[in-house]
Design a protein around this motif. Structure first.
Motif, PDB file in Angstrom:
ATOM      1  N   PHE A   1     121.177 -13.622 -17.904  1.00 54.54           N
ATOM      2  CA  PHE A   1     119.786 -13.873 -18.281  1.00 54.54           C
ATOM      3  C   PHE A   1     119.693 -14.262 -19.757  1.00 54.54           C
ATOM      4  CE2 PHE A   1     115.649 -12.382 -19.883  1.00 54.54           C
ATOM      5  CZ  PHE A   1     114.803 -13.115 -19.061  1.00 54.54           C
ATOM      6  N   GLU A   2     120.492 -13.600 -20.601  1.00 58.04           N
ATOM      7  CA  GLU A   2     120.473 -13.894 -22.032  1.00 58.04           C
ATOM      8  C   GLU A   2     120.915 -15.335 -22.294  1.00 58.04           C
ATOM      9  OE1 GLU A   2     121.805 -11.239 -20.680  1.00 58.04           O
ATOM     10  OE2 GLU A   2     120.405  -9.680 -21.386  1.00 58.04           O
ATOM     11  N   LYS A   3     121.939 -15.782 -21.566  1.00 66.27           N
ATOM     12  CA  LYS A   3     122.416 -17.151 -21.757  1.00 66.27           C
ATOM     13  C   LYS A   3     121.406 -18.173 -21.253  1.00 66.27           C
ATOM     14  CE  LYS A   3     127.427 -16.428 -21.905  1.00 66.27           C
ATOM     15  NZ  LYS A   3     128.731 -16.799 -21.310  1.00 66.27           N
ATOM     16  N   VAL A   4     120.721 -17.826 -20.167  1.00 63.76           N
ATOM     17  CA  VAL A   4     119.696 -18.738 -19.654  1.00 63.76           C
ATOM     18  C   VAL A   4     118.598 -18.937 -20.703  1.00 63.76           C
ATOM     19  CG1 VAL A   4     117.864 -19.017 -17.944  1.00 63.76           C
ATOM     20  CG2 VAL A   4     120.132 -18.243 -17.237  1.00 63.76           C
ATOM     21  N   ILE A   5     118.142 -17.829 -21.312  1.00 69.59           N
ATOM     22  CA  ILE A   5     117.112 -17.918 -22.354  1.00 69.59           C
ATOM     23  C   ILE A   5     117.624 -18.720 -23.544  1.00 69.59           C
ATOM     24  CG2 ILE A   5     115.716 -16.595 -23.982  1.00 69.59           C
ATOM     25  CD1 ILE A   5     114.838 -16.353 -21.047  1.00 69.59           C
ATOM     26  N   GLN A   6     118.882 -18.511 -23.891  1.00 67.71           N
ATOM     27  CA  GLN A   6     119.475 -19.184 -25.045  1.00 67.71           C
ATOM     28  C   GLN A   6     119.647 -20.683 -24.820  1.00 67.71           C
ATOM     29  OE1 GLN A   6     123.685 -18.370 -25.782  1.00 67.71           O
ATOM     30  NE2 GLN A   6     123.249 -18.098 -27.963  1.00 67.71           N
ATOM     31  N   LEU A   7     119.984 -21.063 -23.588  1.00 70.42           N
ATOM     32  CA  LEU A   7     120.369 -22.443 -23.315  1.00 70.42           C
ATOM     33  C   LEU A   7     119.310 -23.254 -22.575  1.00 70.42           C
ATOM     34  CD1 LEU A   7     124.032 -21.696 -22.156  1.00 70.42           C
ATOM     35  CD2 LEU A   7     123.316 -22.592 -24.380  1.00 70.42           C
ATOM     36  N   ILE A   8     118.160 -22.650 -22.285  1.00 78.37           N
ATOM     37  CA  ILE A   8     117.157 -23.383 -21.500  1.00 78.37           C
ATOM     38  C   ILE A   8     116.600 -24.570 -22.292  1.00 78.37           C
ATOM     39  CG2 ILE A   8     115.184 -21.990 -22.243  1.00 78.37           C
ATOM     40  CD1 ILE A   8     115.858 -23.357 -18.695  1.00 78.37           C
ATOM     41  N   GLY A   9     116.523 -24.434 -23.620  1.00 76.65           N
ATOM     42  CA  GLY A   9     116.045 -25.541 -24.452  1.00 76.65           C
ATOM     43  C   GLY A   9     116.956 -26.757 -24.371  1.00 76.65           C
ATOM     44  N   PRO A  10     118.259 -26.590 -24.704  1.00 73.84           N
ATOM     45  CA  PRO A  10     119.182 -27.714 -24.549  1.00 73.84           C
ATOM     46  C   PRO A  10     119.235 -28.257 -23.122  1.00 73.84           C
ATOM     47  CG  PRO A  10     120.179 -25.997 -25.880  1.00 73.84           C
ATOM     48  CD  PRO A  10     118.901 -25.433 -25.348  1.00 73.84           C
ATOM     49  N   ALA A  11     119.157 -27.348 -22.127  1.00 75.09           N
ATOM     50  CA  ALA A  11     119.190 -27.794 -20.724  1.00 75.09           C
ATOM     51  C   ALA A  11     117.994 -28.678 -20.405  1.00 75.09           C
ATOM     52  CB  ALA A  11     119.208 -26.577 -19.793  1.00 75.09           C
ATOM     53  N   PHE A  12     116.828 -28.325 -20.952  1.00 74.74           N
ATOM     54  CA  PHE A  12     115.631 -29.129 -20.701  1.00 74.74           C
ATOM     55  C   PHE A  12     115.776 -30.524 -21.304  1.00 74.74           C
ATOM     56  CE2 PHE A  12     111.351 -30.596 -21.820  1.00 74.74           C
ATOM     57  CZ  PHE A  12     110.742 -30.532 -20.580  1.00 74.74           C
ATOM     58  N   VAL A  13     116.350 -30.599 -22.493  1.00 78.00           N
ATOM     59  CA  VAL A  13     116.562 -31.909 -23.132  1.00 78.00           C
ATOM     60  C   VAL A  13     117.535 -32.747 -22.304  1.00 78.00           C
ATOM     61  CG1 VAL A  13     117.417 -33.098 -25.184  1.00 78.00           C
ATOM     62  CG2 VAL A  13     116.052 -31.027 -25.425  1.00 78.00           C
ATOM     63  N   ILE A  14     118.620 -32.115 -21.828  1.00 79.26           N
ATOM     64  CA  ILE A  14     119.574 -32.828 -20.972  1.00 79.26           C
ATOM     65  C   ILE A  14     118.876 -33.347 -19.722  1.00 79.26           C
ATOM     66  CG2 ILE A  14     121.625 -32.560 -19.513  1.00 79.26           C
ATOM     67  CD1 ILE A  14     122.662 -30.513 -21.546  1.00 79.26           C
ATOM     68  N   ALA A  15     118.041 -32.494 -19.117  1.00 80.00           N
ATOM     69  CA  ALA A  15     117.337 -32.887 -17.888  1.00 80.00           C
ATOM     70  C   ALA A  15     116.389 -34.051 -18.143  1.00 80.00           C
ATOM     71  CB  ALA A  15     116.579 -31.686 -17.324  1.00 80.00           C
ATOM     72  N   MET A  16     115.613 -33.976 -19.208  1.00 81.31           N
ATOM     73  CA  MET A  16     114.660 -35.040 -19.512  1.00 81.31           C
ATOM     74  C   MET A  16     115.384 -36.343 -19.807  1.00 81.31           C
ATOM     75  SD  MET A  16     111.691 -33.918 -19.031  1.00 81.31           S
ATOM     76  CE  MET A  16     110.830 -35.338 -19.703  1.00 81.31           C
ATOM     77  N   LEU A  17     116.460 -36.244 -20.595  1.00 77.39           N
ATOM     78  CA  LEU A  17     117.225 -37.444 -20.934  1.00 77.39           C
ATOM     79  C   LEU A  17     117.871 -38.029 -19.676  1.00 77.39           C
ATOM     80  CD1 LEU A  17     118.009 -39.158 -23.368  1.00 77.39           C
ATOM     81  CD2 LEU A  17     120.016 -37.717 -23.671  1.00 77.39           C
ATOM     82  N   GLY A  18     118.406 -37.157 -18.826  1.00 78.67           N
ATOM     83  CA  GLY A  18     119.013 -37.620 -17.581  1.00 78.67           C
ATOM     84  C   GLY A  18     117.992 -38.261 -16.652  1.00 78.67           C
ATOM     85  N   ALA A  19     116.801 -37.670 -16.589  1.00 80.89           N
ATOM     86  CA  ALA A  19     115.748 -38.227 -15.733  1.00 80.89           C
ATOM     87  C   ALA A  19     115.320 -39.600 -16.228  1.00 80.89           C
ATOM     88  CB  ALA A  19     114.550 -37.273 -15.707  1.00 80.89           C
ATOM     89  N   ILE A  20     115.112 -39.714 -17.534  1.00 81.67           N
ATOM     90  CA  ILE A  20     114.676 -40.993 -18.107  1.00 81.67           C
ATOM     91  C   ILE A  20     115.711 -42.073 -17.850  1.00 81.67           C
ATOM     92  CG2 ILE A  20     114.200 -42.206 -20.276  1.00 81.67           C
ATOM     93  CD1 ILE A  20     113.040 -39.549 -21.317  1.00 81.67           C
ATOM     94  N   GLU A  21     116.983 -41.770 -18.156  1.00 79.22           N
ATOM     95  CA  GLU A  21     118.009 -42.806 -18.041  1.00 79.22           C
ATOM     96  C   GLU A  21     118.288 -43.171 -16.584  1.00 79.22           C
ATOM     97  OE1 GLU A  21     122.197 -44.130 -20.102  1.00 79.22           O
ATOM     98  OE2 GLU A  21     121.461 -42.102 -20.388  1.00 79.22           O
TER      99      GLU A  21
END
Length: 584
Positions: free
Chosen positions: A243-263
């Motif tokens: 859970f701690e890692k999810v909270i820590q990494l959700i920001g970078p994961a969201f950027v990866i997802a948005m960038l992946g969706a756009i491209e």
């Protein structure tokens, strides 16, 4: 929801042996091209080259199977390099895998929730700004390998890496420069001389062979820097997600997802344009999500649709997702059979491949076009670009979107126009016009306002003030013509409600021509009932007739404004038919 939009039904309708032959050829060609790119993107992202190959295999096959475009080629791309490199430096490779897995989950949910269409609302200045910024980071990131600089340390920020390059310039390796130059020449000139021959592959092979024969051991190779590439299948490993890692990494994961969706969706749109077809954006996001959840389990990095490889796939005759599957299998076979040879590839041979990728993705023409307009878009573009280069992609996209929204809101708020109006006596239809009101031609008891533009939070205050400041004489009737208001939000409704409450202390509010969306908003909030259904009119003429019947007739006597055709009678200037003329 139709089944064929989400599953395999209908995707291979009418498929034939001839189609398979075309897919086989295009898949083989794209597979060969994808190998050096996969390794190069992985190295630039701060991980071992084989992880890029694993991504090319697994994500390439899954995106072809589960995605929404028949022609999409998936795999690691240059757009991910800055964000992945930042995650590796800050959190480490293991947490990069978790970020990729979380990003896959976000993409999957976006597809299931049918959010694919929302991606198109991201402003072009933002996407071009961060794409150009990424191109600069990729290009400068390969200077060290191009020049063969030694002991170059990688830093998180752009300016630190530039300073590091200058501090190591004395370690320049002429053999690396020669190797990179040879590869670059073949990349640039092979397509012109032999259009169907992939320049990056020819440049990579010839420069590597020259380096191995004429000056062996003089340039850094993949093997000498990262170790030999194993000629084995990737191993399954479940990441340690807490859970701690999810909270820590959700920001970078969201950027990866948005960038992946756009491209990926941009790549799908490009494929649509080249083939006159239509992709399914939500299914594409689901496919991207599945691929990015599975790939990290085998050590792979985040993947998305690759525009250049997808275009190459189409140009070589692909007709179905089979070409994407063949491309992944081709990379797998080369990994198993020729991995030891790949370890001998010089890093200087990889550098120009990425530099050309960066140059092609920079969108320099669009960048300059928006910049020279010197508009709000130019500001959004510039800030997004510099934040991408000097801070990071997460901050750049967030600030760029926020700035674009603020500037858009400011511009939209200026579109709301409220103008006092009266019927034009010279017009046979008595059209209501704003330029009819003068000091000597106005109705003291009935104020009519034309309201045009969206009534939302950015324009609400200006709307209410412009009307309330001109109703200090307390007329009997306020008629608001809302036919020019296409949209109303809760802030606009609240502003209208305050104005009506204040005006209702001494007069009556009438509304004409209200559009469906504002009317629905008024009914939802209850303001429609507060005003009263009898005070809503479809046509302004009906509202004026109602108002004239309810004005204070005594105040009309002697009035010389003659704002309405009925005023000659109401003012006593002309007798009512059948009655004696009123005395003055």
């Amino acid at each position: 929801m139709k089944q064929e939009k989400w599953f395999f039904t209908g995707r291979f309708k009418g498929y034939s042996i001839e189609g398979f032959q075309k897919d086989l050829l295009s898949g083989l060609i794209v597979g060969v091209i994808a190998i050096p790119l996969g390794m190069a993107f992985a190295i630039a992202s701060g991980v071992k080259p084989e992880y890029g190959i694993y991504t090319t295999i697994i994500a390439g096959i899954l995106i072809a199977l589960c995605g929404g475009s028949k022609y999409q080629i998936g795999g690691p791309t240059g757009a991910f390099i800055p964000i992945l490199f930042g995650i590796v430096i800050t959190y480490g490779y293991e947490n990069l895998l978790i970020s990729g897995f979380l990003a896959g989950g976000i993409l999957f949910l976006m597809g299931v929730l049918r959010l694919g269409a929302l991606i198109r609302f991201i402003p072009k200045p933002v996407t071009i700004g961060f794409t150009s910024g990424i191109a600069v980071i990729i290009f400068t990131g390969q200077i060290a390998n191009f020049l063969g600089l030694q002991h170059v340390k990688q830093h998180e920020f752009f300016h630190q890496n530039i300073i590091e390059l200058f501090s190591r310039i004395q370690t320049l390796n002429l053999f690396s420069l020669l190797t990179a130059g040879i590869c670059l020449l073949f990349i640039l000139f092979t397509p012109k001389l032999f259009p169907k021959v992939p320049g990056p592959i020819i440049g990579l092979l010839i420069s590597s062979i020259i380096a191995a024969i004429f000056y062996p051991g003089e340039v850094a190779t993949i093997g000498s820097t990262y170790g030999d590439i194993p000629s084995t299948l990737p191993r399954f490993s479940w990441p340690q997600i807490t859970f701690e890692k999810v909270i820590q990494l959700i920001g970078p994961a969201f950027v990866i997802a948005m960038l992946g969706a756009i491209e990926s969706l941009l790549s799908s749109v490009v494929a649509d344009g080249m083939t006159n077809s239509k992709h399914h954006s939500n299914r594409e996001l689901v496919g991207q999500g599945i691929a990015n959840m599975v790939t990290p389990l085998f050590g792979g990095i985040p993947a998305t649709g690759a525009i250049a490889r997808t275009a190459t796939n189409i140009k070589n005759g692909a007709v179905s997702p089979i070409s994407g599957i063949v491309h992944g299998i081709m990379v797998l076979l080369i990994l198993l059979l020729f991995a030891p040879y790949a370890s001998s590839i010089p890093l200087a041979s990889m550098a120009p491949i990425l530099m050309v990728v960066a140059w092609n993705m920079s969108e320099k023409h669009r960048f300059y076009y928006i910049l020279k307009t010197r508009t709000a878009d130019s500001l959004v573009l510039t800030i997004t670009f510099f934040l991408t280069v000097f801070i990071n992609l997460t901050v750049a996209v967030g600030v760029g979107l926020l700035l674009a929204i603020v500037l858009f809101t400011k511009n939209m708020s200026q579109l709301i126009v409220t103008a006092k109006a009266l019927p034009d006596p010279k017009d046979k239809h008595k059209k209501i016009k704003a330029n009819m009101v003068t000091d000597t031609h106005d109705c003291p008891q009935i104020y009519i306002y034309n309201v045009e533009g969206p009534l939302f939070f950015g324009a609400a205050q200006a709307f209410s003030q412009s009307i309330m400041n001109t109703t200090t004489d307390k007329p009997e009737v306020l008629l608001l013509r809302l036919s020019g208001v296409p949209f109303m939000d809760t802030t606009g409704e609240a502003s209208l409600a305050r104005m009506i409450k204040e005006f209702s202390k001494h007069g009556t509010v009438l509304i004409s021509g209200v559009k469906p969306q504002p009317k629905k908003m008024l009914k939802k909030t209850g303001l429609y009932d507060v005003i009263g259904e009898e005070y809503f009119f479809e046509h302004t003429g009906e509202a004026i007739d109602f108002a004239l019947k309810n004005v204070n007739k005594a105040k009309c006597l002697g009035c010389k404004h003659f704002a309405f055709s009925e005023c000659t009678v109401l003012s006593g200037s002309k007798p009512v038919p059948g009655e004696k003329e009123l005395s003055s």
